[in-house]
Design a protein around this motif. Structure first.
Motif, mmCIF file in Angstrom:
data_model
loop_
_atom_site.group_PDB
_atom_site.id
_atom_site.type_symbol
_atom_site.label_atom_id
_atom_site.label_comp_id
_atom_site.label_asym_id
_atom_site.label_seq_id
_atom_site.Cartn_x
_atom_site.Cartn_y
_atom_site.Cartn_z
ATOM 1 N N ARG A 4 0.871 -1.097 -0.065
ATOM 2 C CA ARG A 4 -0.023 -0.241 0.117
ATOM 3 C C ARG A 4 0.959 1.289 -0.029
ATOM 4 O O ARG A 4 1.855 1.290 1.042
ATOM 5 C CB ARG A 4 -0.714 -0.103 1.315
ATOM 6 N N ARG A 33 -6.296 -5.836 -12.484
ATOM 7 C CA ARG A 33 -6.845 -6.851 -11.584
ATOM 8 C C ARG A 33 -5.844 -7.122 -10.486
ATOM 9 O O ARG A 33 -4.204 -6.829 -10.741
ATOM 10 C CB ARG A 33 -6.869 -8.505 -12.206
ATOM 11 N N LYS A 36 -5.765 -1.729 -6.548
ATOM 12 C CA LYS A 36 -6.917 -0.709 -5.930
ATOM 13 C C LYS A 36 -6.477 0.541 -5.965
ATOM 14 O O LYS A 36 -5.347 0.909 -5.305
ATOM 15 C CB LYS A 36 -7.637 -1.130 -4.502
ATOM 16 N N ALA A 38 -7.400 4.847 -5.176
ATOM 17 C CA ALA A 38 -8.544 5.771 -4.418
ATOM 18 C C ALA A 38 -7.816 7.028 -4.378
ATOM 19 O O ALA A 38 -6.665 7.322 -4.314
ATOM 20 C CB ALA A 38 -8.993 5.100 -2.989
ATOM 21 N N GLU A 51 -3.190 0.409 -3.642
ATOM 22 C CA GLU A 51 -2.847 -1.073 -3.184
ATOM 23 C C GLU A 51 -2.758 -2.069 -4.260
ATOM 24 O O GLU A 51 -3.445 -1.900 -5.084
ATOM 25 C CB GLU A 51 -4.144 -1.624 -2.254
ATOM 26 N N SER A 52 -1.710 -2.812 -4.090
ATOM 27 C CA SER A 52 -1.400 -3.804 -5.178
ATOM 28 C C SER A 52 -1.000 -5.383 -4.454
ATOM 29 O O SER A 52 -0.410 -5.377 -3.420
ATOM 30 C CB SER A 52 -0.396 -3.227 -6.084
#
Length: 84
Positions: A4, A33, A36, A38, A51-52
């Motif tokens: 993150r 995929r 995320k 934000a 985030e991955s």
């Protein structure tokens, strides 16, 4: 391993941070995929979170956001009317 990265980018005022958020938003929708993205606008700063599943993906995305923010800053400053 999950990673993150959170970037907090301070701006001069609310108008500038809204401009930055609007410029960054189109490029950072529809993440691949396992990732995320934000963002949140608060007063005079933008918080951008990645985030991955991959540390390298998180870092490269964060670097791309910083490059885009730097370009925004340069264009924003050049487009301002001259003061004084």
């Amino acid at each position: 391993m999950k990673t993150r990265v959170e970037l907090r980018i301070g701006c001069r005022d609310g108008s500038t941070v809204k401009g930055l958020a609007s410029v960054l938003a189109p490029d950072n929708e529809g993440a691949p995929r396992g990732m995320k993205l934000a963002s949140a606008v608060e007063a005079d700063h933008l918080t951008f979170t990645v985030e991955s599943d991959s540390a390298s993906s998180s870092l490269s995305t964060a670097l791309a956001v910083m490059r885009d923010a730097t370009l925004f800053q340069e264009v924003w400053l050049l487009s301002e009317p001259k003061r004084g």
